[in-house]
Design a protein around this motif. Sequence first.
Motif, PDB file in Angstrom:
ATOM      1  N   GLY A  20      11.790   0.398   1.006  1.00 12.91           N
ATOM      2  CA  GLY A  20      11.479   1.516   1.882  1.00 12.91           C
ATOM      3  C   GLY A  20      12.594   2.540   1.969  1.00 12.91           C
ATOM      4  N   THR A  21      13.837   2.084   1.995  1.00 16.94           N
ATOM      5  CA  THR A  21      14.972   3.002   2.095  1.00 16.94           C
ATOM      6  C   THR A  21      15.101   3.842   0.830  1.00 16.94           C
ATOM      7  N   THR A  84      -1.179  -0.675  10.143  1.00 16.06           N
ATOM      8  CA  THR A  84      -0.443  -0.736  11.414  1.00 16.06           C
ATOM      9  C   THR A  84       1.046  -0.462  11.199  1.00 16.06           C
ATOM     10  N   TRP A  85       1.598  -1.039  10.129  1.00 11.93           N
ATOM     11  CA  TRP A  85       3.011  -0.806   9.860  1.00 11.93           C
ATOM     12  C   TRP A  85       3.263   0.652   9.505  1.00 11.93           C
ATOM     13  N   ARG A  86       2.367   1.230   8.728  1.00  8.94           N
ATOM     14  CA  ARG A  86       2.581   2.615   8.324  1.00  8.94           C
ATOM     15  C   ARG A  86       2.555   3.546   9.524  1.00  8.94           C
ATOM     16  N   MET A 119       2.486   3.349   1.831  1.00  9.76           N
ATOM     17  CA  MET A 119       1.326   2.454   1.939  1.00  9.76           C
ATOM     18  C   MET A 119       1.120   1.693   0.627  1.00  9.76           C
ATOM     19  N   ILE A 120       1.266   2.373  -0.477  1.00 10.87           N
ATOM     20  CA  ILE A 120       1.121   1.702  -1.774  1.00 10.87           C
ATOM     21  C   ILE A 120       2.230   0.673  -1.953  1.00 10.87           C
ATOM     22  N   LEU A 121       3.467   1.075  -1.689  1.00 10.55           N
ATOM     23  CA  LEU A 121       4.598   0.158  -1.841  1.00 10.55           C
ATOM     24  C   LEU A 121       4.494  -1.039  -0.893  1.00 10.55           C
ATOM     25  N   TYR A 122       4.074  -0.792   0.352  1.00  2.13           N
ATOM     26  CA  TYR A 122       3.963  -1.878   1.326  1.00  2.13           C
ATOM     27  C   TYR A 122       2.886  -2.876   0.912  1.00  2.13           C
ATOM     28  N   TYR A 123       1.749  -2.387   0.454  1.00  2.26           N
ATOM     29  CA  TYR A 123       0.674  -3.277   0.019  1.00  2.26           C
ATOM     30  C   TYR A 123       1.156  -4.157  -1.140  1.00  2.26           C
ATOM     31  N   LEU A 124       1.834  -3.566  -2.104  1.00  3.59           N
ATOM     32  CA  LEU A 124       2.366  -4.341  -3.234  1.00  3.59           C
ATOM     33  C   LEU A 124       3.405  -5.358  -2.762  1.00  3.59           C
TER      34      LEU A 124
END
Length: 140
Positions: A20-21, A84-86, A119-124
């Motif tokens: 994320g950073t 929710t996280w996003r 969102m794409i990165l978090y899902y992966l």
Amino acid sequence: MQDQSRKRHIAKTITWRIVGTIDTILVSWYITGNPLTGLKIGFVEIITKMVLYYFHERVWFKINLSEKGIIQESRKRHIAKTFTWRGVGTLDTMLLSWLITGNPLTGLKIGLSELLTKMILYYLHERAWYRTNYGLPNRK
């Protein structure tokens, strides 16, 4: 089990924060045209996002939606966690970007730009962690 899950959530917090950073730094740099601004926003977020992410993980761990018949399949759960996280993450990014740049429009641009990438990165990230047993000794 409780101690194991905490270790897992801390490990997930750290790995997600790295991903994320890097994304925040690159998006902020692109939008502002200033690599230093990107670094400032990214490094301040390390603290705020790790704290927020850890509590997000703890909440999702405690609310077992599959027992209630609300979300049974892991992909649906991961999509719900992603949204929710996003929401939490985007608000944090917008506020920090606004404070650091002094421009609310820049904060809005950075936050909205990150919506899709994060969102794409978090899902992966969630899918990758789902495939590992770290912190879940009883899972088969």
